[in-house]
Design an enzyme around this catalytic site. Structure first.
Site, PDB file in Angstrom:
ATOM      1  CD  GLU A  51      26.622  18.201 -43.214  1.00 10.43           C
ATOM      2  OE1 GLU A  51      27.513  17.448 -43.560  1.00 10.43           O
ATOM      3  OE2 GLU A  51      25.664  17.730 -42.417  1.00 10.43           O
ATOM      4  CB  SER A  94      24.366  15.639 -45.712  1.00  8.39           C
ATOM      5  OG  SER A  94      24.521  14.062 -45.373  1.00  8.39           O
ATOM      6  NE  ARG A 118      28.328  16.397 -39.616  1.00  6.79           N
ATOM      7  CZ  ARG A 118      28.660  15.313 -38.824  1.00  6.79           C
ATOM      8  NH1 ARG A 118      29.232  15.728 -37.658  1.00  6.79           N
ATOM      9  NH2 ARG A 118      28.072  14.170 -38.840  1.00  6.79           N
TER      10      ARG A 118
END
Length: 302
Positions: free
Chosen positions: A294, A224, A174
């Protein structure tokens, strides 16, 4: 700011608005105003925008569909540049795609699956734009952008517009080089491969169905919230701690998925931040695990 707005309008860079509420441009439906909101009319308009921003030493940030952002209730200082419909071209040459940074990631995956091209099945149901997916190294179901990107055309803060190959993007979980250098992905070349159209469509639809069944897209959310603290999974830890349903103001940890915070009643960024801190403190105290976000937290001071 009025002088800069006038300069941007004079140069016909695209849509320019002062004090635009960013709640209109984030999937959480949260966020105060940007001093200047710009939606460039193509790559040339984006480059000209950056020239004017640099000349005026104006703080800035770029957004796509706002699917991974928590914007402060006080808004964003300086300029917010949105890559939208005017930077959303798509060219298919054999097994190679050349696609604009503002192109919908879900739409791209759907179109490519119907062409019998494999490589984007994991993207079924992932919101956001292609540029945002490169920026975040978006992924799911065992794959991510690092597996398919050939090169990205990046506008750097100093005004350089360059193609950067996969290896030089410094991809990890990520994460990409663009998060450290604040570059904007304006185009991407992606490598697909020929496959069985029926199987590709079925796999992608399966991923979409799984997301619909397990994730709360009936409320405004940002996907998320926490990165998975591997080998653990954020949602599982939050559920194990009994935090599903925990609510502050208009924001709530989803009853359906522990790693989603949903806007159930005109939530403020402060509500979401309070939940994030509560989750981090609880998981650290109980399991000695650090929970890193995130989603990107965008505060007023640039």
């Amino acid at each position: 700011m009025k002088e800069i707005i006038n300069e941007l309008e004079k140069e016909n860079v695209g849509k320019v608005v002062g004090k635009e509420p960013l709640s209109k441009h984030t999937t959480w439906k949260i966020g105060g105003p940007a001093d200047i909101f710009i939606e460039p009319d193509g790559i040339d308009g984006l480059v000209k925008t950056m020239e004017i921003i640099n000349k005026n030493n104006l703080p800035w940030r770029a957004i796509g569909r706002g699917s991974n952002l928590l914007v402060d209730d006080d808004g964003v200082e300086g300029a917010v540049i949105k890559l939208g419909q005017n930077i959303s071209h798509l060219e298919i040459e054999g097994e190679t795609l050349r696609v604009g940074g503002g192109y919908s990631f879900i739409k791209l995956a759907t179109i490519i699956s119907k062409e019998g091209l494999s490589g984007l099945e994991f993207a079924g149901g992932i919101p956001g734009t292609v540029g945002g997916a490169v920026f975040m190294n978006a992924g799911a179901h065992g794959s991510d952008m690092s597996n398919i990107l050939i090169e990205a055309r990046v506008l750097f803060p100093d005004g350089r517009l360059e193609w950067v190959n996969n290896e030089d993007m410094n991809f990890s979980y990520r994460t990409s080089r663009l998060q450290k250098e604040k570059g904007i992905c304006v185009e991407a070349k992606l490598q697909m491969k020929q496959g069985d159209k029926k199987s590709i469509v079925e796999e992608m639809q399966g991923h979409k169905s799984y997301r619909r069944e397990t994730q709360p897209w009936n409320y405004p959310c940002a996907g998320s919230v926490f990165r998975n603290p591997l080998p653990d999974h954020a949602g599982a830890l939050i559920e194990k701690a009994g935090l599903k349903g925990y609510q502050v103001g208009g924001a709530q940890i989803s009853e359906l998925h522990g790693n989603f915070i949903v806007n159930v009643n005109e939530a403020k960024a402060a509500d979401v931040l309070a939940i994030i801190k509560h989750v981090q403190d609880t998981i650290r105290d109980r399991y000695q695990v650090d929970m890193n976000t995130e989603v990107e937290l965008v505060k007023r001071q640039a």
